[in-house]
Design a protein around this motif. Structure first.
Motif, PDB file in Angstrom:
ATOM      1  N   ARG A  20       0.816  -1.225   0.000  1.00 28.29           N
ATOM      2  CA  ARG A  20       0.000   0.000   0.000  1.00 28.29           C
ATOM      3  C   ARG A  20       0.847   1.271   0.000  1.00 28.29           C
ATOM      4  O   ARG A  20       0.408   2.312  -0.486  1.00 28.29           O
ATOM      5  CB  ARG A  20      -0.907   0.028   1.238  1.00 28.29           C
ATOM      6  CG  ARG A  20      -1.964  -1.045   1.269  1.00 28.29           C
ATOM      7  CD  ARG A  20      -2.670  -1.022   2.628  1.00 28.29           C
ATOM      8  NE  ARG A  20      -3.571  -2.129   2.791  1.00 28.29           N
ATOM      9  CZ  ARG A  20      -4.878  -1.994   2.986  1.00 28.29           C
ATOM     10  NH1 ARG A  20      -5.427  -0.796   3.042  1.00 28.29           N
ATOM     11  NH2 ARG A  20      -5.634  -3.052   3.146  1.00 28.29           N
ATOM     12  N   HIS A  21       2.028   1.172   0.603  1.00 28.91           N
ATOM     13  CA  HIS A  21       2.905   2.338   0.782  1.00 28.91           C
ATOM     14  C   HIS A  21       4.337   1.943   0.422  1.00 28.91           C
ATOM     15  O   HIS A  21       5.169   1.724   1.308  1.00 28.91           O
ATOM     16  CB  HIS A  21       2.829   2.852   2.227  1.00 28.91           C
ATOM     17  CG  HIS A  21       1.437   3.103   2.703  1.00 28.91           C
ATOM     18  ND1 HIS A  21       0.706   4.193   2.297  1.00 28.91           N
ATOM     19  CD2 HIS A  21       0.627   2.373   3.516  1.00 28.91           C
ATOM     20  CE1 HIS A  21      -0.487   4.140   2.861  1.00 28.91           C
ATOM     21  NE2 HIS A  21      -0.566   3.035   3.589  1.00 28.91           N
ATOM     22  N   PRO A  22       4.630   1.827  -0.878  1.00 31.63           N
ATOM     23  CA  PRO A  22       5.948   1.364  -1.315  1.00 31.63           C
ATOM     24  C   PRO A  22       7.106   2.143  -0.679  1.00 31.63           C
ATOM     25  O   PRO A  22       7.051   3.364  -0.563  1.00 31.63           O
ATOM     26  CB  PRO A  22       5.907   1.586  -2.829  1.00 31.63           C
ATOM     27  CG  PRO A  22       4.451   1.535  -3.174  1.00 31.63           C
ATOM     28  CD  PRO A  22       3.753   2.153  -1.996  1.00 31.63           C
ATOM     29  N   GLY A  23       8.103   1.390  -0.241  1.00 30.16           N
ATOM     30  CA  GLY A  23       9.287   1.970   0.369  1.00 30.16           C
ATOM     31  C   GLY A  23       9.314   1.855   1.874  1.00 30.16           C
ATOM     32  O   GLY A  23      10.386   1.878   2.479  1.00 30.16           O
ATOM     33  N   ILE A  24       8.158   1.706   2.494  1.00 33.85           N
ATOM     34  CA  ILE A  24       8.131   1.643   3.961  1.00 33.85           C
ATOM     35  C   ILE A  24       8.717   0.328   4.467  1.00 33.85           C
ATOM     36  O   ILE A  24       9.330   0.282   5.522  1.00 33.85           O
ATOM     37  CB  ILE A  24       6.713   1.901   4.525  1.00 33.85           C
ATOM     38  CG1 ILE A  24       6.802   2.321   5.989  1.00 33.85           C
ATOM     39  CG2 ILE A  24       5.806   0.705   4.319  1.00 33.85           C
ATOM     40  CD1 ILE A  24       5.533   2.909   6.542  1.00 33.85           C
ATOM     41  N   GLY A  25       8.576  -0.732   3.680  1.00 35.45           N
ATOM     42  CA  GLY A  25       9.079  -2.039   4.093  1.00 35.45           C
ATOM     43  C   GLY A  25      10.576  -2.054   4.322  1.00 35.45           C
ATOM     44  O   GLY A  25      11.060  -2.634   5.294  1.00 35.45           O
ATOM     45  N   GLU A  26      11.326  -1.375   3.448  1.00 31.81           N
ATOM     46  CA  GLU A  26      12.779  -1.372   3.619  1.00 31.81           C
ATOM     47  C   GLU A  26      13.214  -0.529   4.811  1.00 31.81           C
ATOM     48  O   GLU A  26      14.333  -0.664   5.290  1.00 31.81           O
ATOM     49  CB  GLU A  26      13.481  -0.922   2.349  1.00 31.81           C
ATOM     50  CG  GLU A  26      13.187   0.487   1.927  1.00 31.81           C
ATOM     51  CD  GLU A  26      13.724   0.807   0.544  1.00 31.81           C
ATOM     52  OE1 GLU A  26      14.307   1.898   0.412  1.00 31.81           O
ATOM     53  OE2 GLU A  26      13.558  -0.009  -0.371  1.00 31.81           O
ATOM     54  N   ARG A  27      12.348   0.317   5.305  1.00 32.90           N
ATOM     55  CA  ARG A  27      12.618   1.073   6.533  1.00 32.90           C
ATOM     56  C   ARG A  27      12.395   0.210   7.766  1.00 32.90           C
ATOM     57  O   ARG A  27      12.917   0.506   8.838  1.00 32.90           O
ATOM     58  CB  ARG A  27      11.721   2.309   6.630  1.00 32.90           C
ATOM     59  CG  ARG A  27      11.973   3.320   5.589  1.00 32.90           C
ATOM     60  CD  ARG A  27      13.288   3.935   5.866  1.00 32.90           C
ATOM     61  NE  ARG A  27      13.475   5.120   5.050  1.00 32.90           N
ATOM     62  CZ  ARG A  27      14.623   5.721   4.933  1.00 32.90           C
ATOM     63  NH1 ARG A  27      15.662   5.264   5.569  1.00 32.90           N
ATOM     64  NH2 ARG A  27      14.736   6.770   4.181  1.00 32.90           N
ATOM     65  N   LEU A  28      11.622  -0.863   7.609  1.00 36.39           N
ATOM     66  CA  LEU A  28      11.293  -1.737   8.737  1.00 36.39           C
ATOM     67  C   LEU A  28      12.133  -3.009   8.768  1.00 36.39           C
ATOM     68  O   LEU A  28      12.467  -3.502   9.840  1.00 36.39           O
ATOM     69  CB  LEU A  28       9.812  -2.120   8.681  1.00 36.39           C
ATOM     70  CG  LEU A  28       8.825  -0.958   8.746  1.00 36.39           C
ATOM     71  CD1 LEU A  28       7.405  -1.471   8.520  1.00 36.39           C
ATOM     72  CD2 LEU A  28       8.936  -0.248  10.073  1.00 36.39           C
ATOM     73  N   LEU A  29      12.442  -3.542   7.579  1.00 34.06           N
ATOM     74  CA  LEU A  29      13.120  -4.837   7.495  1.00 34.06           C
ATOM     75  C   LEU A  29      14.525  -4.700   6.934  1.00 34.06           C
ATOM     76  O   LEU A  29      14.770  -3.889   6.039  1.00 34.06           O
ATOM     77  CB  LEU A  29      12.311  -5.788   6.612  1.00 34.06           C
ATOM     78  CG  LEU A  29      10.860  -6.027   7.031  1.00 34.06           C
ATOM     79  CD1 LEU A  29      10.173  -6.930   6.020  1.00 34.06           C
ATOM     80  CD2 LEU A  29      10.783  -6.609   8.432  1.00 34.06           C
ATOM     81  N   ASP A  30      15.432  -5.533   7.444  1.00 30.73           N
ATOM     82  CA  ASP A  30      16.798  -5.539   6.926  1.00 30.73           C
ATOM     83  C   ASP A  30      16.886  -6.433   5.686  1.00 30.73           C
ATOM     84  O   ASP A  30      15.881  -7.005   5.247  1.00 30.73           O
ATOM     85  CB  ASP A  30      17.789  -5.965   8.014  1.00 30.73           C
ATOM     86  CG  ASP A  30      17.568  -7.376   8.529  1.00 30.73           C
ATOM     87  OD1 ASP A  30      16.974  -8.226   7.820  1.00 30.73           O
ATOM     88  OD2 ASP A  30      18.003  -7.650   9.673  1.00 30.73           O
ATOM     89  N   ALA A  31      18.070  -6.563   5.127  1.00 27.89           N
ATOM     90  CA  ALA A  31      18.278  -7.333   3.896  1.00 27.89           C
ATOM     91  C   ALA A  31      17.927  -8.807   4.055  1.00 27.89           C
ATOM     92  O   ALA A  31      17.634  -9.488   3.072  1.00 27.89           O
ATOM     93  CB  ALA A  31      19.721  -7.184   3.427  1.00 27.89           C
TER      94      ALA A  31
END
Length: 91
Positions: free
Chosen positions: A38-49
């Protein structure tokens, strides 16, 4: 039924400035995945590689830190509230 997710100020550009958004999922991981869709980009702020929670981000289900529950596998009941809180450091 969607859950309410409280978004910290630093991540609000990903949610169009919204401080609370809705997301679906039966676990925290599913809620994060739905947030990302729903909000692209927020996931990489929450999860590591590796797909784990960044150590500088705290996620609470109600009043409980998910790190002390089942982490990203923590079940999320319908109507729950999740809060994302960036860690504070410094001296």
């Amino acid at each position: 039924m969607p859950v309410q997710v409280r978004i910290p100020t630093v991540m609000r550009p990903y949610t169009g400035g919204e401080s609370v958004v809705e997301a679906n999922g039966t676990t925290v991981a599913e809620v994060v995945s739905d947030l990302e869709s729903r909000h692209p980009g927020i996931g990489e702020r929450l999860l590591d590689a590796n797909g784990g929670l960044h150590r500088f981000v705290n996620v609470f289900l109600g009043d409980e830190d998910i790190r002390y529950l089942e982490g990203l596998a923590t079940p999320v009941p319908a109507g729950a509230e999740i809060s994302i809180i960036p860690a504070v450091a410094g001296g």
